[in-house]
Design a protein around this motif. Structure first.
Motif, PDB file in Angstrom:
ATOM      1  N   LEU A 135       0.846  -1.277   0.129  1.00  0.00           N
ATOM      2  CA  LEU A 135       0.025   0.052  -0.136  1.00  0.00           C
ATOM      3  C   LEU A 135       0.742   1.373  -0.113  1.00  0.00           C
ATOM      4  CD1 LEU A 135      -2.753  -1.166   2.776  1.00  0.00           C
ATOM      5  CD2 LEU A 135      -3.106  -0.757  -0.003  1.00  0.00           C
ATOM      6  N   VAL A 136       1.889   1.305   0.843  1.00  0.00           N
ATOM      7  CA  VAL A 136       2.798   2.381   0.891  1.00  0.00           C
ATOM      8  C   VAL A 136       3.511   2.669  -0.495  1.00  0.00           C
ATOM      9  CG1 VAL A 136       4.833   3.178   2.065  1.00  0.00           C
ATOM     10  CG2 VAL A 136       3.169   2.192   3.503  1.00  0.00           C
ATOM     11  N   THR A 137       3.788   1.610  -1.110  1.00  0.00           N
ATOM     12  CA  THR A 137       4.683   1.595  -2.243  1.00  0.00           C
ATOM     13  C   THR A 137       3.518   2.188  -3.551  1.00  0.00           C
ATOM     14  OG1 THR A 137       6.333  -0.328  -1.849  1.00  0.00           O
ATOM     15  CG2 THR A 137       6.290   0.395  -4.102  1.00  0.00           C
ATOM     16  N   TYR A 138       2.717   1.664  -3.534  1.00  0.00           N
ATOM     17  CA  TYR A 138       1.573   2.167  -4.471  1.00  0.00           C
ATOM     18  C   TYR A 138       1.412   3.696  -4.320  1.00  0.00           C
ATOM     19  CZ  TYR A 138      -2.450   2.464  -7.479  1.00  0.00           C
ATOM     20  OH  TYR A 138      -3.142   2.831  -8.664  1.00  0.00           O
ATOM     21  N   ALA A 139       1.117   3.965  -3.049  1.00  0.00           N
ATOM     22  CA  ALA A 139       0.779   5.438  -2.709  1.00  0.00           C
ATOM     23  C   ALA A 139       2.109   6.301  -3.024  1.00  0.00           C
ATOM     24  CB  ALA A 139       0.767   5.796  -1.155  1.00  0.00           C
ATOM     25  N   LEU A 140       3.379   5.824  -2.852  1.00  0.00           N
ATOM     26  CA  LEU A 140       4.736   6.433  -3.230  1.00  0.00           C
ATOM     27  C   LEU A 140       4.883   6.801  -4.908  1.00  0.00           C
ATOM     28  CD1 LEU A 140       7.234   5.184  -0.988  1.00  0.00           C
ATOM     29  CD2 LEU A 140       6.455   7.408  -1.035  1.00  0.00           C
ATOM     30  N   TYR A 141       4.397   5.513  -5.748  1.00  0.00           N
ATOM     31  CA  TYR A 141       4.329   5.639  -6.925  1.00  0.00           C
ATOM     32  C   TYR A 141       3.638   6.717  -7.617  1.00  0.00           C
ATOM     33  CZ  TYR A 141       7.088   1.311  -8.469  1.00  0.00           C
ATOM     34  OH  TYR A 141       8.148   0.651  -9.095  1.00  0.00           O
ATOM     35  N   ALA A 142       2.207   6.635  -6.902  1.00  0.00           N
ATOM     36  CA  ALA A 142       1.200   7.785  -7.507  1.00  0.00           C
ATOM     37  C   ALA A 142       1.557   9.010  -7.176  1.00  0.00           C
ATOM     38  CB  ALA A 142      -0.166   7.297  -6.697  1.00  0.00           C
ATOM     39  N   LYS A 143       2.122   9.324  -6.095  1.00  0.00           N
ATOM     40  CA  LYS A 143       2.726  10.486  -5.583  1.00  0.00           C
ATOM     41  C   LYS A 143       3.685  11.100  -6.737  1.00  0.00           C
ATOM     42  CE  LYS A 143       3.849  13.561  -1.465  1.00  0.00           C
ATOM     43  NZ  LYS A 143       4.406  13.537  -0.089  1.00  0.00           N
ATOM     44  N   ASP A 144       4.589   9.937  -6.961  1.00  0.00           N
ATOM     45  CA  ASP A 144       5.870  10.537  -7.849  1.00  0.00           C
ATOM     46  C   ASP A 144       5.389  10.805  -9.012  1.00  0.00           C
ATOM     47  OD1 ASP A 144       8.773  10.554  -8.259  1.00  0.00           O
ATOM     48  OD2 ASP A 144       8.230   8.941  -9.536  1.00  0.00           O
ATOM     49  N   LYS A 145       4.421  10.114  -9.421  1.00  0.00           N
ATOM     50  CA  LYS A 145       3.783  10.373 -10.905  1.00  0.00           C
ATOM     51  C   LYS A 145       3.192  11.634 -11.042  1.00  0.00           C
ATOM     52  CE  LYS A 145       1.042   9.035 -15.101  1.00  0.00           C
ATOM     53  NZ  LYS A 145       0.580   7.974 -15.604  1.00  0.00           N
ATOM     54  N   SER A 146       2.555  12.057 -10.101  1.00  0.00           N
ATOM     55  CA  SER A 146       1.611  13.349  -9.860  1.00  0.00           C
ATOM     56  C   SER A 146       2.792  14.418  -9.757  1.00  0.00           C
ATOM     57  CB  SER A 146       0.760  13.546  -8.886  1.00  0.00           C
ATOM     58  OG  SER A 146       0.424  14.679  -8.537  1.00  0.00           O
ATOM     59  N   ARG A 147       3.722  14.416  -9.443  1.00  0.00           N
ATOM     60  CA  ARG A 147       4.865  15.343  -9.044  1.00  0.00           C
ATOM     61  C   ARG A 147       5.579  15.396 -10.609  1.00  0.00           C
ATOM     62  NH1 ARG A 147       8.012  14.036  -3.334  1.00  0.00           N
ATOM     63  NH2 ARG A 147       6.424  15.189  -1.789  1.00  0.00           N
ATOM     64  N   ALA A 148       5.764  14.363 -10.858  1.00  0.00           N
ATOM     65  CA  ALA A 148       6.472  14.377 -12.464  1.00  0.00           C
ATOM     66  C   ALA A 148       5.589  15.186 -13.259  1.00  0.00           C
ATOM     67  CB  ALA A 148       6.873  13.041 -12.944  1.00  0.00           C
ATOM     68  N   GLN A 149       4.382  15.008 -13.416  1.00  0.00           N
ATOM     69  CA  GLN A 149       3.606  15.803 -14.201  1.00  0.00           C
ATOM     70  C   GLN A 149       3.433  17.312 -14.031  1.00  0.00           C
ATOM     71  OE1 GLN A 149      -0.001  13.514 -13.552  1.00  0.00           O
ATOM     72  NE2 GLN A 149       0.271  12.090 -15.183  1.00  0.00           N
ATOM     73  N   ARG A 150       3.708  17.529 -12.667  1.00  0.00           N
ATOM     74  CA  ARG A 150       3.810  18.974 -12.407  1.00  0.00           C
ATOM     75  C   ARG A 150       4.978  19.641 -12.397  1.00  0.00           C
ATOM     76  NH1 ARG A 150      -0.625  16.629 -10.052  1.00  0.00           N
ATOM     77  NH2 ARG A 150      -2.634  17.693  -9.979  1.00  0.00           N
ATOM     78  N   ARG A 151       6.192  18.877 -12.785  1.00  0.00           N
ATOM     79  CA  ARG A 151       7.487  19.205 -12.628  1.00  0.00           C
ATOM     80  C   ARG A 151       7.946  19.529 -11.238  1.00  0.00           C
ATOM     81  NH1 ARG A 151       7.341  23.142 -18.086  1.00  0.00           N
ATOM     82  NH2 ARG A 151       5.454  22.338 -18.753  1.00  0.00           N
ATOM     83  N   GLN A 152       7.531  18.896 -10.234  1.00  0.00           N
ATOM     84  CA  GLN A 152       7.974  19.036  -8.856  1.00  0.00           C
ATOM     85  C   GLN A 152       8.957  18.184  -8.372  1.00  0.00           C
ATOM     86  OE1 GLN A 152       4.223  18.647  -6.588  1.00  0.00           O
ATOM     87  NE2 GLN A 152       3.481  20.574  -7.369  1.00  0.00           N
ATOM     88  N   ALA A 166      11.541  -4.067   1.000  1.00  0.00           N
ATOM     89  CA  ALA A 166      10.837  -4.372   2.313  1.00  0.00           C
ATOM     90  C   ALA A 166       9.581  -4.798   2.132  1.00  0.00           C
ATOM     91  CB  ALA A 166      10.587  -2.993   2.965  1.00  0.00           C
ATOM     92  N   GLY A 167       9.101  -5.463   1.157  1.00  0.00           N
ATOM     93  CA  GLY A 167       8.012  -6.064   1.004  1.00  0.00           C
ATOM     94  C   GLY A 167       7.029  -5.393   0.096  1.00  0.00           C
ATOM     95  N   GLY A 168       7.108  -4.189  -0.386  1.00  0.00           N
ATOM     96  CA  GLY A 168       6.217  -3.396  -1.304  1.00  0.00           C
ATOM     97  C   GLY A 168       6.379  -3.574  -2.809  1.00  0.00           C
ATOM     98  N   TRP A 169       7.108  -4.749  -3.036  1.00  0.00           N
ATOM     99  CA  TRP A 169       7.219  -4.878  -4.644  1.00  0.00           C
ATOM    100  C   TRP A 169       5.947  -4.937  -5.331  1.00  0.00           C
ATOM    101  CZ3 TRP A 169       5.771  -9.272  -6.590  1.00  0.00           C
ATOM    102  CH2 TRP A 169       5.551 -10.543  -5.657  1.00  0.00           C
ATOM    103  N   LEU A 170       5.091  -5.887  -4.739  1.00  0.00           N
ATOM    104  CA  LEU A 170       3.823  -6.138  -5.438  1.00  0.00           C
ATOM    105  C   LEU A 170       2.900  -4.939  -5.564  1.00  0.00           C
ATOM    106  CD1 LEU A 170       2.024  -8.492  -6.527  1.00  0.00           C
ATOM    107  CD2 LEU A 170       1.017  -8.689  -4.213  1.00  0.00           C
ATOM    108  N   GLY A 171       2.914  -4.146  -4.697  1.00  0.00           N
ATOM    109  CA  GLY A 171       2.307  -2.868  -4.992  1.00  0.00           C
ATOM    110  C   GLY A 171       3.023  -1.842  -5.746  1.00  0.00           C
ATOM    111  N   GLY A 172       4.160  -2.059  -6.119  1.00  0.00           N
ATOM    112  CA  GLY A 172       4.822  -1.499  -7.086  1.00  0.00           C
ATOM    113  C   GLY A 172       4.502  -1.883  -8.461  1.00  0.00           C
ATOM    114  N   PHE A 173       4.564  -3.113  -8.400  1.00  0.00           N
ATOM    115  CA  PHE A 173       4.003  -3.772  -9.802  1.00  0.00           C
ATOM    116  C   PHE A 173       2.718  -3.379 -10.220  1.00  0.00           C
ATOM    117  CE2 PHE A 173       1.774  -7.155 -12.016  1.00  0.00           C
ATOM    118  CZ  PHE A 173       2.639  -7.207 -13.358  1.00  0.00           C
ATOM    119  N   ILE A 174       1.552  -3.488  -9.374  1.00  0.00           N
ATOM    120  CA  ILE A 174       0.396  -3.019  -9.653  1.00  0.00           C
ATOM    121  C   ILE A 174       0.348  -1.642  -9.917  1.00  0.00           C
ATOM    122  CG2 ILE A 174      -1.739  -2.513  -8.691  1.00  0.00           C
ATOM    123  CD1 ILE A 174      -1.226  -5.128  -6.985  1.00  0.00           C
ATOM    124  N   ALA A 175       1.163  -0.603  -9.556  1.00  0.00           N
ATOM    125  CA  ALA A 175       1.374   0.783  -9.946  1.00  0.00           C
ATOM    126  C   ALA A 175       1.932   0.747 -11.147  1.00  0.00           C
ATOM    127  CB  ALA A 175       2.080   1.629  -8.728  1.00  0.00           C
TER     128      ALA A 175
END
Length: 215
Positions: A135-152, A166-175
């Motif tokens: 869940l944490v990793t998915y949220a970080l991916y989503a936040k990172d993409k949003s920042r990239a789109q806004r050039r932040q 640390a165990g978030g690879w599945l969330g990363g794959f889904i993201a």
């Protein structure tokens, strides 16, 4: 009103950071392009490529390219559903369906090992880590993409990889599949799949040898 498809030349491209700028064919202001917005590209973008895209205006008034593709370098059959994706109408907000079959295949061995570990040792930590960190990793991916789109300021790739390890690879794959983020950068994918392999090998070792120590 839905934006119309436009084209332009890629005049700047920073491959290490995954973004660049398009000079529209009509001579208007440069448009920001992020790697995650490219549709089924068969190669990395290069300067002077002709890019087709849908212009989207962000809340800060800046224009960025959405649902873009490189002329002459678009593969519509990169997945089993490629023929459907290629003929589908492009959405203003790129998001794929949940990759249920791929997730099931990838998670069978790790979740089986983690479940067996929990039942054998009465320690649920692996299962908790997989759930929370995904869940944490998915949220970080989503936040990172949003920042990239806004050039932040972006989330460091090392942080994403540590969360995956640390165990978030599945969330990363889904993201990656749902948000189309970090899925085209070869160096990132190499590290990502190495982490996935480490988890699979570790649980295979446990299921074959480790469990006998607790019998």
């Amino acid at each position: 009103m839905k934006p119309s498809l436009r084209s332009g030349k890629l005049t700047q491209w920073k491959d290490d950071r995954g973004f660049g700028f398009i000079q529209p064919a009509d001579g208007s202001k440069d448009v920001f392009l992020h790697m995650s917005e490219l549709q089924d590209a068969t190669r990395r973008p290069q300067e002077n490529d002709t890019i087709y895209y849908y212009p989207i205006v962000d809340s800060d008034g800046k224009i960025r390219a959405c649902n873009a593709f490189i002329l002459g370098a678009r593969n519509k059959s990169t997945s089993p559903w490629g023929f459907l994706i290629g003929n589908a109408k492009l959405s203003a907000v790129p998001r794929s369906n949940f990759p249920i079959y791929e997730v099931l295949l990838l998670s069978i061995l790790p979740l089986s090992g983690a479940t067996h570990f929990t039942l054998t040792t009465r320690n649920p930590l692996p299962l908790i880590l997989y759930s929370v960190m995904s869940l944490v990793t998915y949220a970080l991916y989503a936040k990172d993409k949003s920042r990239a789109q806004r050039r932040q300021w972006r989330t460091p790739e090392q942080t994403l990889h540590l969360c995956e390890l640390a165990g978030g690879w599945l969330g990363g794959f889904i993201a990656q599949r749902m948000l189309r983020h970090k899925s085209q950068k070869a160096s990132y994918q190499t590290k990502f799949w190495t982490i996935v392999a480490v988890h699979h090998i570790a649980w295979l070792v446990w299921l074959v040898w480790g469990k006998t120590r607790w019998v």
